[in-house]
Design a protein around this motif. Structure first.
Motif, PDB file in Angstrom:
ATOM      1  N   GLY A 296     -78.080 -91.805   3.963  1.00 58.66           N
ATOM      2  CA  GLY A 296     -79.112 -93.006   3.662  1.00 58.66           C
ATOM      3  C   GLY A 296     -78.979 -94.673   2.981  1.00 58.66           C
ATOM      4  O   GLY A 296     -77.890 -95.251   4.169  1.00 58.66           O
TER       5      GLY A 296
ATOM      6  N   ARG B 240     -84.299 -85.803  -0.935  1.00 56.31           N
ATOM      7  CA  ARG B 240     -85.174 -86.646  -1.915  1.00 56.31           C
ATOM      8  C   ARG B 240     -85.972 -87.041   0.135  1.00 56.31           C
ATOM      9  O   ARG B 240     -85.778 -88.301   0.372  1.00 56.31           O
ATOM     10  CB  ARG B 240     -84.639 -87.632  -2.334  1.00 56.31           C
ATOM     11  CG  ARG B 240     -83.703 -87.612  -3.501  1.00 56.31           C
ATOM     12  CD  ARG B 240     -84.243 -86.865  -4.897  1.00 56.31           C
ATOM     13  NE  ARG B 240     -83.594 -86.253  -5.804  1.00 56.31           N
ATOM     14  CZ  ARG B 240     -82.462 -85.311  -5.876  1.00 56.31           C
ATOM     15  NH1 ARG B 240     -82.735 -84.291  -4.804  1.00 56.31           N
ATOM     16  NH2 ARG B 240     -82.123 -85.202  -6.268  1.00 56.31           N
TER      17      ARG B 240
ATOM     18  N   HIS C 129     -83.721 -90.197  -8.112  1.00 64.57           N
ATOM     19  CA  HIS C 129     -83.052 -90.650  -6.641  1.00 64.57           C
ATOM     20  C   HIS C 129     -82.083 -89.862  -6.528  1.00 64.57           C
ATOM     21  O   HIS C 129     -81.874 -89.764  -4.791  1.00 64.57           O
ATOM     22  CB  HIS C 129     -83.445 -91.669  -5.985  1.00 64.57           C
ATOM     23  CG  HIS C 129     -84.132 -92.009  -4.953  1.00 64.57           C
ATOM     24  ND1 HIS C 129     -84.844 -91.601  -4.004  1.00 64.57           N
ATOM     25  CD2 HIS C 129     -83.099 -92.307  -3.253  1.00 64.57           C
ATOM     26  CE1 HIS C 129     -85.119 -91.235  -2.673  1.00 64.57           C
ATOM     27  NE2 HIS C 129     -84.109 -92.136  -2.329  1.00 64.57           N
TER      28      HIS C 129
ATOM     29  N   SER D 294     -86.459 -82.260  -4.320  1.00 70.67           N
ATOM     30  CA  SER D 294     -87.006 -83.734  -5.108  1.00 70.67           C
ATOM     31  C   SER D 294     -86.245 -83.526  -6.711  1.00 70.67           C
ATOM     32  O   SER D 294     -85.907 -82.914  -7.041  1.00 70.67           O
ATOM     33  CB  SER D 294     -88.243 -83.247  -4.933  1.00 70.67           C
ATOM     34  OG  SER D 294     -88.588 -82.914  -3.765  1.00 70.67           O
TER      35      SER D 294
ATOM     36  N   SER E 270     -82.043 -89.084   1.783  1.00 69.07           N
ATOM     37  CA  SER E 270     -83.412 -90.480   1.302  1.00 69.07           C
ATOM     38  C   SER E 270     -83.783 -90.452   2.757  1.00 69.07           C
ATOM     39  O   SER E 270     -84.076 -89.830   3.529  1.00 69.07           O
ATOM     40  CB  SER E 270     -82.993 -91.132   0.712  1.00 69.07           C
ATOM     41  OG  SER E 270     -83.676 -92.800   0.656  1.00 69.07           O
ATOM     42  N   ASN E 271     -83.266 -91.657   3.600  1.00 66.43           N
ATOM     43  CA  ASN E 271     -83.679 -92.303   4.742  1.00 66.43           C
ATOM     44  C   ASN E 271     -83.143 -91.382   5.526  1.00 66.43           C
ATOM     45  O   ASN E 271     -84.475 -91.074   6.486  1.00 66.43           O
ATOM     46  CB  ASN E 271     -83.532 -93.505   4.921  1.00 66.43           C
ATOM     47  CG  ASN E 271     -83.303 -94.187   6.762  1.00 66.43           C
ATOM     48  OD1 ASN E 271     -82.465 -94.282   7.195  1.00 66.43           O
ATOM     49  ND2 ASN E 271     -84.358 -94.208   6.641  1.00 66.43           N
TER      50      ASN E 271
ATOM     51  N   ASP F 233     -87.820 -88.897 -10.045  1.00 62.11           N
ATOM     52  CA  ASP F 233     -87.189 -90.300  -8.871  1.00 62.11           C
ATOM     53  C   ASP F 233     -88.417 -91.378  -8.940  1.00 62.11           C
ATOM     54  O   ASP F 233     -89.996 -91.702  -8.681  1.00 62.11           O
ATOM     55  CB  ASP F 233     -88.253 -89.013  -7.501  1.00 62.11           C
ATOM     56  CG  ASP F 233     -87.283 -90.109  -6.767  1.00 62.11           C
ATOM     57  OD1 ASP F 233     -87.280 -90.965  -6.260  1.00 62.11           O
ATOM     58  OD2 ASP F 233     -86.317 -89.008  -5.316  1.00 62.11           O
TER      59      ASP F 233
END
Length: 211
Positions: free
Chosen positions: A29, A132, A189, A154, A108-109, A158
């Motif tokens: 992330g 996420r 998250h 998920s 995430s990212n 978040d």
């Protein structure tokens, strides 16, 4: 860490110690690096080869895999270019090491760039665990994802990812043919033990048992 400048991503590689396991591609992330998800990879698939690149974009000094214009607003042109570059790296690295396409495990990212690769270069990945994740590109996936297994986890609390956005990602991947399992956990998250346990079980049932 590799010193081969013909592979454009700084990365960590851990060879397999148990033959037959599908390799994992670990995608960190925002603010992480090539070391962050190695412990997670070892937990999820003991003995599998691990490939863990560092994102090439810096945001306030923090590595990412693509640029964003604001929280949750992505630079679509950059997403496309970075996804293609990472897919090229994956295919080159796996060919050199004699590995089949890996399963992406992204947070995430990292989950978002993995989803973008599924959109654009699905042949580069055998499947994905998206932790996420958000919709990376507003257009529908261009590639055929028929039979591609994808797990999306998920968090119901978040603060970064709207529930509808994660649901839209799951629906778009499924519409392109992917075998999507989307679970919403009691989480924010950050990752939890439930994420680890569910991903372990899913990988064992879907891939690591010899699919």
């Amino acid at each position: 860490m590799t010193t081969d400048t013909s592979i454009p991503f700084v990365h960590r590689y851990e060879p397999a110690t148990e033959p037959g396991r599908t390799p994992l591609l670990l995608l960190h992330g925002t603010g992480g690096d090539e070391n962050d998800l190695l412990p997670l990879g070892r937990l999820l698939s003991p003995g599998a080869a691990l490939i863990s690149p560092r994102g090439q974009v810096l945001e306030n000094g923090m590595p990412r895999f693509f640029r964003r214009l604001a929280e949750g607003v992505f630079d679509a042109e950059d997403v496309r270019a970075r996804a293609d570059a990472l897919a090229d790296f994956i295919e080159t690295a796996c060919a050199r090491c004699g590995h089949p396409a890996p399963i992406a495990v992204g947070f995430s990212n990292g989950a978002n760039i993995a989803a973008a690769i599924l959109y654009r270069r699905p042949q580069a990945l055998a499947g994905a665990v998206l932790l996420r994740a958000m919709v990376p590109l507003e257009e529908a996936p261009a590639g055929d994802l028929t039979g591609k297994p994808v797990l999306i986890l998920s968090g119901n609390a978040d603060p970064i990812i709207p529930a509808a956005n994660a649901e839209r990602l799951a629906a778009r991947l499924a519409a392109a043919g992917a075998e999507v399992e989307h679970r919403v956990l009691r989480a924010a998250h950050g990752l939890t033990q439930s994420d680890v346990a569910i991903a372990q079980t899913w990988l064992a049932q879907t891939w690591l048992a010899g699919k």
